[in-house]
Design a protein around this motif. Structure first.
Motif, short mmCIF file in Angstrom:
data_model
loop_
_atom_site.label_atom_id
_atom_site.label_comp_id
_atom_site.label_asym_id
_atom_site.label_seq_id
_atom_site.Cartn_x
_atom_site.Cartn_y
_atom_site.Cartn_z
N VAL A 199 13.30 -41.20 66.30
CA VAL A 199 12.27 -42.21 66.56
C VAL A 199 10.89 -41.54 66.58
O VAL A 199 9.93 -42.04 65.98
N ALA A 200 10.79 -40.42 67.28
CA ALA A 200 9.51 -39.72 67.37
C ALA A 200 9.01 -39.29 66.00
O ALA A 200 7.83 -39.45 65.66
N SER A 201 9.90 -38.76 65.17
CA SER A 201 9.51 -38.32 63.83
C SER A 201 9.08 -39.50 62.96
O SER A 201 8.12 -39.42 62.20
N LEU A 202 9.80 -40.63 63.08
CA LEU A 202 9.46 -41.80 62.29
C LEU A 202 8.09 -42.35 62.66
O LEU A 202 7.30 -42.72 61.79
N LEU A 203 7.80 -42.40 63.95
CA LEU A 203 6.50 -42.91 64.38
C LEU A 203 5.37 -42.00 63.92
O LEU A 203 4.32 -42.47 63.46
N ALA A 204 5.59 -40.69 64.02
CA ALA A 204 4.58 -39.76 63.55
C ALA A 204 4.38 -39.89 62.05
O ALA A 204 3.25 -39.92 61.54
N GLY A 205 5.48 -39.99 61.30
CA GLY A 205 5.39 -40.11 59.86
C GLY A 205 4.73 -41.40 59.41
O GLY A 205 4.15 -41.47 58.31
N ALA A 206 4.77 -42.45 60.25
CA ALA A 206 4.17 -43.73 59.92
C ALA A 206 2.69 -43.80 60.29
O ALA A 206 2.08 -44.84 60.12
N GLY A 207 2.14 -42.69 60.80
CA GLY A 207 0.71 -42.63 61.03
C GLY A 207 0.27 -42.78 62.47
O GLY A 207 -0.95 -42.84 62.73
N VAL A 208 1.20 -42.84 63.44
CA VAL A 208 0.80 -42.88 64.85
C VAL A 208 0.10 -41.56 65.18
O VAL A 208 0.62 -40.48 64.89
N GLY A 209 -1.07 -41.66 65.79
CA GLY A 209 -1.92 -40.49 65.96
C GLY A 209 -1.33 -39.40 66.82
O GLY A 209 -1.44 -38.21 66.51
N GLU A 210 -0.69 -39.76 67.93
CA GLU A 210 -0.10 -38.75 68.82
C GLU A 210 1.25 -39.23 69.30
O GLU A 210 1.36 -40.34 69.85
N VAL A 211 2.28 -38.43 69.09
CA VAL A 211 3.62 -38.73 69.57
C VAL A 211 4.07 -37.56 70.44
O VAL A 211 4.29 -36.45 69.94
N ASP A 212 4.20 -37.82 71.72
CA ASP A 212 4.64 -36.79 72.66
C ASP A 212 6.11 -37.02 72.98
O ASP A 212 6.56 -38.17 73.11
N VAL A 213 6.88 -35.94 73.10
CA VAL A 213 8.31 -36.04 73.38
C VAL A 213 8.62 -35.30 74.67
O VAL A 213 8.17 -34.16 74.86
N ARG A 214 9.38 -35.94 75.54
CA ARG A 214 9.77 -35.32 76.80
C ARG A 214 11.29 -35.34 76.93
O ARG A 214 11.93 -36.38 76.70
N ASP A 215 11.86 -34.20 77.29
CA ASP A 215 13.30 -34.09 77.55
C ASP A 215 13.55 -32.73 78.16
O ASP A 215 12.68 -31.85 78.13
N GLY A 216 14.73 -32.55 78.72
CA GLY A 216 15.08 -31.28 79.32
C GLY A 216 16.22 -30.61 78.58
O GLY A 216 16.80 -31.17 77.65
N GLY A 217 16.54 -29.40 79.01
CA GLY A 217 17.67 -28.69 78.43
C GLY A 217 17.37 -28.10 77.07
O GLY A 217 16.23 -28.06 76.61
N ARG A 218 18.44 -27.64 76.45
CA ARG A 218 18.31 -26.99 75.14
C ARG A 218 19.13 -27.73 74.09
O ARG A 218 20.10 -28.41 74.41
N VAL A 219 18.72 -27.59 72.87
CA VAL A 219 19.37 -28.29 71.76
C VAL A 219 20.80 -27.78 71.61
O VAL A 219 21.04 -26.57 71.57
N ASP A 220 21.75 -28.70 71.54
CA ASP A 220 23.12 -28.30 71.23
C ASP A 220 23.50 -28.88 69.87
O ASP A 220 22.80 -29.72 69.32
#
Length: 404
Positions: free
Chosen positions: A145-166
């Motif tokens: 979702v974050a990547s799609l919004l950024a790719g569609a021209g949204v000026g700033e997309v901030d992502v928050r989450d914890g832990g590490r990528v599995d």
């Protein structure tokens, strides 16, 4: 104004005097009667000429005086015309970034079909560059979702989450395989930067505020925990309700994708309303939720890759529709789709009178106001809105004939 027939609509002649713009019934319109000279003149409406030059071209083609202005006005009224230089200062600034605009031209073409005023599509696309969105959750759904919004021209997309990528977080368009073991939110932010057509505007560094207190236009809640997808915790959204921040829920639970509700604080149903409504229908609901939240964590969630991508796409579409000034259907419902049938259906969500969000009380006040002294004025506003809805419904039902 530099008139331009919307290039996103394919053109074809139904007969010698009727031209059809568009193929899909939702946006197709027919124009007639059109004589041969007027049909040839339509090719000149490509955005390279102003009205003065178009009038000269019309005289050379022996079109009657005033015919060009009537044609342009008729096409504009039918929603078929764009302005190649319209949209205001923000649009002018975007046109100067040809590299960015080239990336966004498909989005611009799509916006041109959902807007009616010449130049409006470009104005809305340019306005996206000033919006800020936060995505809470960077799993298979949230990161995409974050990547799609950024790719569609949204000026700033901030992502928050914890832990590490599995490994289970990896998805095309979202978190890549090489991010496994890295901090989940940092990896998601890199994915956002890769997807964006231009760098996000720089902001001064400082401690993070609570969600909803940083001036975000929208917060997308896409938890990796399937219980939180199925039954959103009202407490998690309380800061957003308090700050008046619109927020959208999305995720996958047990091979079922969910998008919505889009919560407009104080106006539409929220997570608390959803919990109370479910409790009204099923007294055992709170007991079940308590067991689900305290239960043993499963080694793998049923979050099919294609379903997660589908949910992310619809969630991003709802988010963009809202950011562009619309009110998508998710504002009053939760959209659900399950494998293997893949049939989307909406579950309506109304403000609950016992919820502290206040949306139900506001609805009662507005209903009372409708019956008061302002009844005639508001009835006129409702009539105007109903007329617009009727026009849209007619266009979506099939082709619509405009006489110019």
């Amino acid at each position: 104004m530099h008139p331009m027939v919307k290039p996103a609509l394919r053109r074809g002649w139904r007969d010698l005097n009727t031209v059809q713009f568009g193929m899909a019934p939702a946006h197709a319109l027919t124009l007639g009667p059109v004589d041969t000279a007027t049909g040839s003149f339509l090719d000149l409406l490509d955005g390279t000429r102003g009205l003065a030059l178009l009038r000269e071209e019309g005289r050379r083609m022996d079109l009657p005086d005033g015919h060009v202005d009537r044609l342009v006005a008729g096409l504009a009224a039918a929603g078929l015309l764009d302005d190649a230089r319209g949209g205001g200062p923000d649009a002018d600034a975007l046109r100067e970034r040809s590299d960015v605009l080239d990336r966004l031209r498909p989005d611009l073409a799509s916006l041109s079909l959902t807007t009616s005023e010449p130049g409006e599509a470009m104005g809305r696309l340019a306005a996206r560059r000033r919006t800020r969105v936060r995505v809470r959750g960077a799993g298979r759904v949230g990161a995409l979702v974050a990547s799609l919004l950024a790719g569609a021209g949204v000026g700033e997309v901030d992502v928050r989450d914890g832990g590490r990528v599995d490994p289970a977080d990896v998805a095309p368009g979202g978190l890549p395989a090489e991010a496994v073991g890295e901090r989940r939110d940092e990896a998601a932010r890199r994915a956002v930067r890769r997807a964006a057509p231009e760098p996000a505007p720089r902001r001064s560094a400082g401690p993070s505020a609570e969600p909803g207190a940083d001036g975000f236009s929208l917060v997308v809640l896409a938890p990796r925990d399937d219980v939180s997808v199925h039954t959103p915790d009202p407490a998690a959204a309380e800061p957003l309700i308090a700050s008046g921040t619109p927020h959208l829920f999305a995720g996958v639970v047990e091979a079922t994708g969910i998008v919505g509700p889009l919560v407009l604080p104080g106006e539409t149903g929220c997570a608390g309303c959803l919990h109370l409504e479910r409790t009204d229908r099923d007294p055992a609901w709170p007991r079940l939720v308590a067991q689900w939240r305290s239960g043993r964590r499963r080694p793998a969630r049923a979050c099919d890759l294609s379903l997660a991508t589908t949910v992310a796409g619809l969630a991003a579409a709802h988010a963009l529709a809202f950011l562009d000034g619309g009110r998508p259907s998710g504002a009053d419902a939760r959209w659900e789709v399950s494998l293997p049938t893949l049939q989307w259906h909406a579950r309506p969500l109304w403000p609950h009178p016992a919820c502290s969000c206040g949306a139900a009380a506001r609805g009662k006040r507005e209903h009372s106001a409708d019956s008061g002294e302002s009844h005639d004025t508001m009835a006129g506003q409702r009539h105007s809105k109903a007329s617009r809805r009727t026009t849209v419904a007619a266009r979506q039902a099939g082709t619509w004939r405009a006489h110019v």
